[in-house]
Design an enzyme around this catalytic site. Structure first.
Site, PDB file in Angstrom:
ATOM      1  N   ASP A  92     -11.081 -22.761   8.926  1.00  0.00           N
ATOM      2  CA  ASP A  92      -9.730 -22.226   9.008  1.00  0.00           C
ATOM      3  C   ASP A  92      -9.098 -22.714  10.305  1.00  0.00           C
ATOM      4  O   ASP A  92      -9.807 -22.938  11.302  1.00  0.00           O
ATOM      5  CB  ASP A  92      -9.750 -20.697   8.971  1.00  0.00           C
ATOM      6  CG  ASP A  92      -8.358 -20.113   8.771  1.00  0.00           C
ATOM      7  OD1 ASP A  92      -7.917 -20.051   7.603  1.00  0.00           O
ATOM      8  OD2 ASP A  92      -7.712 -19.753   9.765  1.00  0.00           O
ATOM      9  N   ARG A 106     -17.497 -17.554  -2.761  1.00  0.00           N
ATOM     10  CA  ARG A 106     -16.654 -16.615  -2.021  1.00  0.00           C
ATOM     11  C   ARG A 106     -17.043 -15.167  -2.326  1.00  0.00           C
ATOM     12  O   ARG A 106     -17.115 -14.320  -1.429  1.00  0.00           O
ATOM     13  CB  ARG A 106     -15.186 -16.871  -2.378  1.00  0.00           C
ATOM     14  CG  ARG A 106     -14.184 -15.804  -1.996  1.00  0.00           C
ATOM     15  CD  ARG A 106     -14.044 -15.655  -0.496  1.00  0.00           C
ATOM     16  NE  ARG A 106     -13.028 -14.672  -0.183  1.00  0.00           N
ATOM     17  CZ  ARG A 106     -13.207 -13.355  -0.241  1.00  0.00           C
ATOM     18  NH1 ARG A 106     -14.378 -12.869  -0.593  1.00  0.00           N
ATOM     19  NH2 ARG A 106     -12.223 -12.520   0.065  1.00  0.00           N
ATOM     20  N   ARG A 156      -9.803 -22.050  -4.148  1.00  0.00           N
ATOM     21  CA  ARG A 156      -9.857 -21.076  -5.233  1.00  0.00           C
ATOM     22  C   ARG A 156      -9.635 -21.648  -6.619  1.00  0.00           C
ATOM     23  O   ARG A 156      -9.892 -20.964  -7.611  1.00  0.00           O
ATOM     24  CB  ARG A 156      -8.820 -19.971  -4.969  1.00  0.00           C
ATOM     25  CG  ARG A 156      -9.200 -19.053  -3.826  1.00  0.00           C
ATOM     26  CD  ARG A 156      -8.103 -18.032  -3.566  1.00  0.00           C
ATOM     27  NE  ARG A 156      -6.921 -18.661  -2.970  1.00  0.00           N
ATOM     28  CZ  ARG A 156      -5.765 -18.029  -2.787  1.00  0.00           C
ATOM     29  NH1 ARG A 156      -5.624 -16.768  -3.176  1.00  0.00           N
ATOM     30  NH2 ARG A 156      -4.756 -18.660  -2.231  1.00  0.00           N
ATOM     31  N   TYR A 208       0.988 -18.389  15.451  1.00  0.00           N
ATOM     32  CA  TYR A 208       0.199 -17.297  14.860  1.00  0.00           C
ATOM     33  C   TYR A 208      -0.223 -16.282  15.923  1.00  0.00           C
ATOM     34  O   TYR A 208      -0.227 -15.071  15.685  1.00  0.00           O
ATOM     35  CB  TYR A 208      -1.040 -17.857  14.176  1.00  0.00           C
ATOM     36  CG  TYR A 208      -0.808 -18.361  12.775  1.00  0.00           C
ATOM     37  CD1 TYR A 208      -0.575 -17.480  11.727  1.00  0.00           C
ATOM     38  CD2 TYR A 208      -0.842 -19.718  12.491  1.00  0.00           C
ATOM     39  CE1 TYR A 208      -0.380 -17.938  10.429  1.00  0.00           C
ATOM     40  CE2 TYR A 208      -0.648 -20.185  11.192  1.00  0.00           C
ATOM     41  CZ  TYR A 208      -0.411 -19.289  10.167  1.00  0.00           C
ATOM     42  OH  TYR A 208      -0.216 -19.749   8.891  1.00  0.00           O
ATOM     43  N   ARG A 217      -6.927 -28.953   1.043  1.00  0.00           N
ATOM     44  CA  ARG A 217      -7.467 -27.807   0.299  1.00  0.00           C
ATOM     45  C   ARG A 217      -8.174 -28.247  -0.979  1.00  0.00           C
ATOM     46  O   ARG A 217      -8.112 -27.570  -2.004  1.00  0.00           O
ATOM     47  CB  ARG A 217      -6.366 -26.789  -0.036  1.00  0.00           C
ATOM     48  CG  ARG A 217      -5.815 -26.075   1.184  1.00  0.00           C
ATOM     49  CD  ARG A 217      -4.797 -25.033   0.786  1.00  0.00           C
ATOM     50  NE  ARG A 217      -4.142 -24.460   1.946  1.00  0.00           N
ATOM     51  CZ  ARG A 217      -2.975 -23.818   1.927  1.00  0.00           C
ATOM     52  NH1 ARG A 217      -2.343 -23.659   0.776  1.00  0.00           N
ATOM     53  NH2 ARG A 217      -2.455 -23.330   3.024  1.00  0.00           N
TER      54      ARG A 217
END
Length: 354
Positions: A78, A41, A32, A154, A28
């Site tokens: 992702d 974003r 953010r 998931y 990552r």
């Protein structure tokens, strides 16, 4: 013809070849915590739009390597792209990812088909091509996928889970359906990673995020076996050199020996096992990646640097170590801490390679 790679430190370390200093990249590393990421974003309008627009995904992939002297870029995407391509309807909200059409019956599992990456996942491959063009040989690009078990978790749970009751229930009550799901996903992950390699990824990583929730027998059956199938089918060389493969099971330190026998080139470690212990247990069978607790990035700088020094000493001399975190950079991290981390690793590690 692509330009020659000017910094191949990461690729050589993953293959346990000599390097001048320990290479470093971060899970990552695009995200953010970077103000430039937040700006892109916002322009994209949604996280999913950011992932599926190659020009924007390329931009955020490159942002951290412009800021910091990292030894690799990792594709911005992702892990749930494959289930989305299978028609489950991926969405994101404040609680994270979820699917509109989770797998809640044996029939829904039987209807699944392996997606063609060049069609259903073309946006990812176009991002890989754009990033390789923009990097222009500066550093290598890492591609990735979720592991079959993590994707299955998931897809059956429909989102993140606290107890994993649905996916475990499927394995216990409908073992043939669970096996079929994992087989389809192993084929899909293999095709997806091979397509990334063909598009220009120079190393690839399997994120087995939820392997650590299983029992020992369950881990071997539901997590390791499908990953072994993926590894057996991967393209292992491109552009005249080997394509290294990294495997990461979060919470999987109990099974390092089994991971070392999978056929990957490297194991990525979370922070629950020391590099010294891991190296003693598996020797030089594979390279090791890791394993700073991401919380140290929010600690006082001198405390973070002390921990970096200790981790480098834990691994000791010789190649075969890629410095990374035990999981991803968190949004509250000051970018200056990342800059200090990268410089500290490069500076302090050089004596271990002389």
């Amino acid at each position: 013809m692509r330009p020659p790679l000017r910094n191949d430190r990461l690729l050589r370390a993953l293959l346990r070849e000599p390097v001048d200093m320990t290479p470093v990249w971060l899970m990552r590393q695009a995200g953010r915590y970077l103000p430039e990421y937040r700006a892109v974003r916002e322009r994209a309008g949604s996280f999913l739009a950011l992932c599926t627009t190659p020009e924007l995904a390329c931009e955020v992939t490159l942002q951290p390597v412009r800021r910091f002297p990292l030894d690799a870029a990792i594709l911005f995407s992702d892990i749930l792209t494959i289930p989305d391509a299978m028609g489950l309807g991926l969405e994101f909200d404040d609680q994270g990812p979820h699917f509109r059409e989770p797998l809640r019956s044996v029939e829904s599992i039987r209807r699944l088909a392996v997606p063609d990456p060049e069609q259903a996942l073309r946006y990812v491959l176009d991002t890989v091509r754009l990033v390789r063009r923009e990097l222009d040989g500066r550093i290598p690009l890492i591609g990735f996928s979720g592991s079959p078990w993590t994707l299955a978790t998931y897809m059956v749970e429909g989102s993140g889970s606290r107890d994993y009751r649905l996916i475990k229930g499927l394995c216990f009550a409908e073992p043939l359906a669970a096996r079929h799901l994992l087989d389809i996903l192993a084929q899909s992950v293999t095709a997806y990673l091979n397509a990334q390699i063909a598009a220009g990824a120079q190393a690839v990583m399997l994120f087995d995020t939820w392997g650590g929730i299983l029992t020992e027998r369950g881990y071997h059956e539901y997590s390791l076996d499908p990953m072994r199938s993926v590894l057996a089918g991967l393209t292992r060389s491109a552009e005249g050199r080997k394509v290294p493969v990294i495997v990461f099971t979060k919470g999987g330190s109990a099974w390092l020996e089994a991971q070392a026998d999978l056929g990957s080139d490297a194991i990525s470690l979370d922070w629950t096992v020391s590099l010294a212990t891991a190296r003693a247990r598996i020797g030089d069978r594979v390279a090791l990646q890791g394993n700073l607790d991401p919380a140290f990035l929010t600690a006082p700088t001198d405390r973070m640097c002390t921990e970096i020094k200790a981790l480098l000493a834990d691994y000791g001399t010789g190649s075969g170590h890629v410095f990374n975190l035990g999981h991803g950079v968190t949004p509250d991290v000051d970018p200056e801490q990342v800059a200090i981390l990268v410089d500290t690793v490069h500076h302090l590690s050089a004596p271990y390679h002389r």
